[in-house]
Design a protein around this motif. Structure first.
Motif, PDB file in Angstrom:
ATOM      1  N   ILE A   1       8.470  83.565  16.611  1.00  0.00           N
ATOM      2  CA  ILE A   1       7.921  82.619  17.594  1.00  0.00           C
ATOM      3  C   ILE A   1       8.466  82.990  18.965  1.00  0.00           C
ATOM      4  O   ILE A   1       9.688  82.975  19.179  1.00  0.00           O
ATOM      5  CB  ILE A   1       8.296  81.168  17.245  1.00  0.00           C
ATOM      6  CG1 ILE A   1       7.847  80.812  15.821  1.00  0.00           C
ATOM      7  CG2 ILE A   1       7.668  80.201  18.250  1.00  0.00           C
ATOM      8  CD1 ILE A   1       8.306  79.450  15.358  1.00  0.00           C
ATOM      9  N   TYR A   2       7.566  83.327  19.887  1.00  0.00           N
ATOM     10  CA  TYR A   2       7.936  83.725  21.242  1.00  0.00           C
ATOM     11  C   TYR A   2       7.485  82.672  22.245  1.00  0.00           C
ATOM     12  O   TYR A   2       6.537  81.925  22.002  1.00  0.00           O
ATOM     13  CB  TYR A   2       7.292  85.064  21.611  1.00  0.00           C
ATOM     14  CG  TYR A   2       7.956  86.256  20.976  1.00  0.00           C
ATOM     15  CD1 TYR A   2       9.019  86.895  21.604  1.00  0.00           C
ATOM     16  CD2 TYR A   2       7.528  86.744  19.750  1.00  0.00           C
ATOM     17  CE1 TYR A   2       9.638  87.989  21.022  1.00  0.00           C
ATOM     18  CE2 TYR A   2       8.134  87.836  19.163  1.00  0.00           C
ATOM     19  CZ  TYR A   2       9.191  88.450  19.803  1.00  0.00           C
ATOM     20  OH  TYR A   2       9.803  89.528  19.224  1.00  0.00           O
ATOM     21  N   GLY A   3       8.141  82.668  23.387  1.00  0.00           N
ATOM     22  CA  GLY A   3       7.760  81.768  24.459  1.00  0.00           C
ATOM     23  C   GLY A   3       8.828  81.749  25.521  1.00  0.00           C
ATOM     24  O   GLY A   3       9.984  82.106  25.260  1.00  0.00           O
ATOM     25  N   PRO A   4       8.494  81.329  26.732  1.00  0.00           N
ATOM     26  CA  PRO A   4       9.496  81.260  27.800  1.00  0.00           C
ATOM     27  C   PRO A   4      10.515  80.169  27.539  1.00  0.00           C
ATOM     28  O   PRO A   4      10.357  79.343  26.626  1.00  0.00           O
ATOM     29  CB  PRO A   4       8.653  80.951  29.047  1.00  0.00           C
ATOM     30  CG  PRO A   4       7.433  80.270  28.526  1.00  0.00           C
ATOM     31  CD  PRO A   4       7.158  80.891  27.186  1.00  0.00           C
ATOM     32  N   ASN A   5      11.584  80.160  28.314  1.00  0.00           N
ATOM     33  CA  ASN A   5      12.591  79.109  28.207  1.00  0.00           C
ATOM     34  C   ASN A   5      11.941  77.745  28.401  1.00  0.00           C
ATOM     35  O   ASN A   5      11.059  77.579  29.244  1.00  0.00           O
ATOM     36  CB  ASN A   5      13.686  79.305  29.256  1.00  0.00           C
ATOM     37  CG  ASN A   5      14.562  80.507  28.945  1.00  0.00           C
ATOM     38  OD1 ASN A   5      14.780  80.844  27.798  1.00  0.00           O
ATOM     39  ND2 ASN A   5      15.061  81.156  29.991  1.00  0.00           N
ATOM     40  N   ALA A   6      12.392  76.764  27.634  1.00  0.00           N
ATOM     41  CA  ALA A   6      11.921  75.376  27.731  1.00  0.00           C
ATOM     42  C   ALA A   6      10.462  75.220  27.348  1.00  0.00           C
ATOM     43  O   ALA A   6       9.830  74.220  27.684  1.00  0.00           O
ATOM     44  CB  ALA A   6      12.153  74.814  29.135  1.00  0.00           C
ATOM     45  N   SER A   7       9.906  76.192  26.606  1.00  0.00           N
ATOM     46  CA  SER A   7       8.512  76.074  26.185  1.00  0.00           C
ATOM     47  C   SER A   7       8.376  75.311  24.866  1.00  0.00           C
ATOM     48  O   SER A   7       7.272  74.959  24.469  1.00  0.00           O
ATOM     49  CB  SER A   7       7.876  77.460  26.035  1.00  0.00           C
ATOM     50  OG  SER A   7       8.508  78.198  24.996  1.00  0.00           O
ATOM     51  N   GLY A   8       9.484  75.102  24.170  1.00  0.00           N
ATOM     52  CA  GLY A   8       9.460  74.322  22.937  1.00  0.00           C
ATOM     53  C   GLY A   8       9.563  75.117  21.662  1.00  0.00           C
ATOM     54  O   GLY A   8       9.462  74.547  20.569  1.00  0.00           O
ATOM     55  N   LYS A   9       9.819  76.426  21.742  1.00  0.00           N
ATOM     56  CA  LYS A   9       9.897  77.213  20.509  1.00  0.00           C
ATOM     57  C   LYS A   9      11.078  76.779  19.646  1.00  0.00           C
ATOM     58  O   LYS A   9      10.976  76.745  18.407  1.00  0.00           O
ATOM     59  CB  LYS A   9       9.952  78.706  20.810  1.00  0.00           C
ATOM     60  CG  LYS A   9      11.101  79.185  21.678  1.00  0.00           C
ATOM     61  CD  LYS A   9      10.965  80.667  21.963  1.00  0.00           C
ATOM     62  CE  LYS A   9      12.115  81.169  22.830  1.00  0.00           C
ATOM     63  NZ  LYS A   9      12.110  80.516  24.165  1.00  0.00           N
TER      64      LYS A   9
END
Length: 453
Positions: A48-56
């Motif tokens: 699961i990828y995503g920027p900081n604070a994106s909820g991953k």
């Protein structure tokens, strides 16, 4: 095996989100599991990828919270304390919205679907179904404060167990505590078949690793953890565990304190160190064999050692391991090696799974020991208008091949990358310039006075 996890209204996961571990198509080179009485197969690794604070991280946290509720609601939750949930907080009526979680999994060759919904005070609904012949069958359903309704196939003292049910406890937890065979096995799956590893439980993971190390030595057999330890090539040839001396009264008091805090905040609390053991790493160099305290090792070495217990547990018993920020404090190569263990059919004969969050995009490339396919990659993205997280798979995008997934992700082809605010950047530059000018203006009178003197 975990097939699917669904959640709504937990932390930043406001609307219903679903994570699926079902493969798009079979691939012989990876350790896929078979879904009973179907043509479906499961993937061994999911990123699961995503920027900081994106909820991953909240996806992993939601899985951990469901596990915590199943294991703790009957025996540990305060009977009058409501449900210790964490609903989406960025709306004025957050208490009015239910939190709902559901897991679909395979246990002993049978597919199960279990879930529940709750508010701040009570469990509002709970359900368990199985698929013994490929078709759904009700085992029990619970709605409101009424007694659960049971399917004919669920035998045992199910109605008598229902008399012990509290508004804020799960029927599954009550039945398991009362020795119900099937429901106890399902609770056991949440306990040992679903493993969660985060920074909040590092000490517990380290203790688990130590216990496995000691157990293997007590049975006078080859240490099964040493190959995992040496695989990292961090210069550690072994582990030395010494019994720590501690007052029994102090140990008992600290254990009660730890249990109290963990029950109060849902397990999200860190307790560093152990009163039972002192852990040292053994190094073999030209001048001899030396032992160093674990705290003297790098954070990466400590992280790797702390992961050995959960990784071995998952691989040895076919469990699902959920890891938040797998690449934190680990070299990208080691992250790739760890995930590749789950991909390898020979190393992973029991079809264990790993679900992890990460920032390291090199895991999407082809220059590592790992090869993640499109059905193994998910993204999280936050709606800046509402603060709510969306979870979506890479397979939603039409890509002819996965040869350049890393590059395409980094340029924003799939979204789920940090949004760079150029206006904020310009404002920062202006503020720095203004601060510098004010500093120079403040220095001028003092410089002039010094020259006059």
């Amino acid at each position: 095996m975990l097939l699917r996890f669904r959640v709504a209204n937990h932390a930043s996961l406001r609307d219903e989100q679903e994570l699926s571990l079902i493969a798009d198509k079979p691939r012989a080179e990876r350790a896929e599991g078979e879904v009973p009485r179907s043509a479906y197969r499961t993937v061994p690794a999911t990123a699961i990828y995503g920027p900081n604070a994106s909820g991953k991280s909240n996806v992993i946290d939601a899985i951990a919270w469901m596990r915590f509720a199943v294991l703790s609601s009957f025996r540990q939750w305060d009977p009058s304390g409501g449900v210790p949930r964490a609903p989406f907080g960025l709306r004025p009526d957050k208490a009015a919205h239910l939190t709902e979680v559901e897991a679909e999994f395979v246990l002993q060759g049978v597919r199960y679907q279990y879930g529940f919904a709750c508010d701040d005070e009570r469990i509002t609904s709970e359900w368990l179904y199985d698929y013994p012949q490929g078709r759904i069958r009700r085992l029990f359903e619970r709605s409101g404060d009424g007694s659960p309704k049971f399917g004919r196939s669920l035998t045992g003292r199910v109605k008598m167990i229902g008399d012990l049910l509290r508004p804020n406890s799960l029927y599954l937890s009550v039945a398991a505590a009362q020795g119900h065979r099937l429901l106890g096995a399902i609770r056991h799956w949440f306990d040992r078949g679903l493993i969660v590893a985060t920074d909040f439980d590092f000490s517990a993971r380290l203790d688990d690793t130590i216990e496995r190390y000691l157990a293997s030595n007590r049975r006078e057999r080859a240490d099964l953890l040493l190959p995992l330890l040496r695989l990292a090539d961090v210069g550690v040839a072994g582990v030395q565990v010494d019994e720590a001396e501690a007052d029994d009264g102090l140990r008992s008091a600290l254990e009660r304190m730890q249990q109290f805090f963990q029950e109060s905040v849902g397990g999200r609390i860190v307790f560093q160190g152990s009163l039972s053991h002192r852990v040292k790493t053994v190094h073999e160099v030209e001048s001899g064999r030396y032992a160093l305290a674990l705290r003297e090792e790098s954070s990466g070495t400590q992280t790797w050692i702390g992961m050995l217990g959960p990784v071995f547990e998952a691989l040895a018993h076919g469990a699902t391991l959920c890891v938040d920020e797998l690449d934190a404090r680990l070299h990208p190569y080691l992250s790739a090696v760890l995930v590749s263990l789950f991909q390898d059919p020979e190393v992973n004969p029991h079809r264990a799974q790993i679900v992890f969050t990460a920032h390291d995009t090199s895991l999407l490339g082809r220059n590592t020991t790992l090869k993640l396919e499109r059905d193994q990659v998910w993204f999280t993205e936050k709606d800046h208008r509402t603060g709510a997280t969306t979870l979506f798979p890479l397979s939603d995008f039409q890509e002819r091949d996965s040869a350049s997934l890393e590059k395409r992700y980094l340029v924003g082809r799939f979204g789920a990358v940090p949004f760079l605010d150029d206006d904020a950047r310009a404002a920062l530059a202006a503020a720095i310039k203004q601060h510098r000018n004010l500093g120079e203006a403040a220095e001028e009178p003092r410089s002039g006075a010094t020259a006059t003197a």
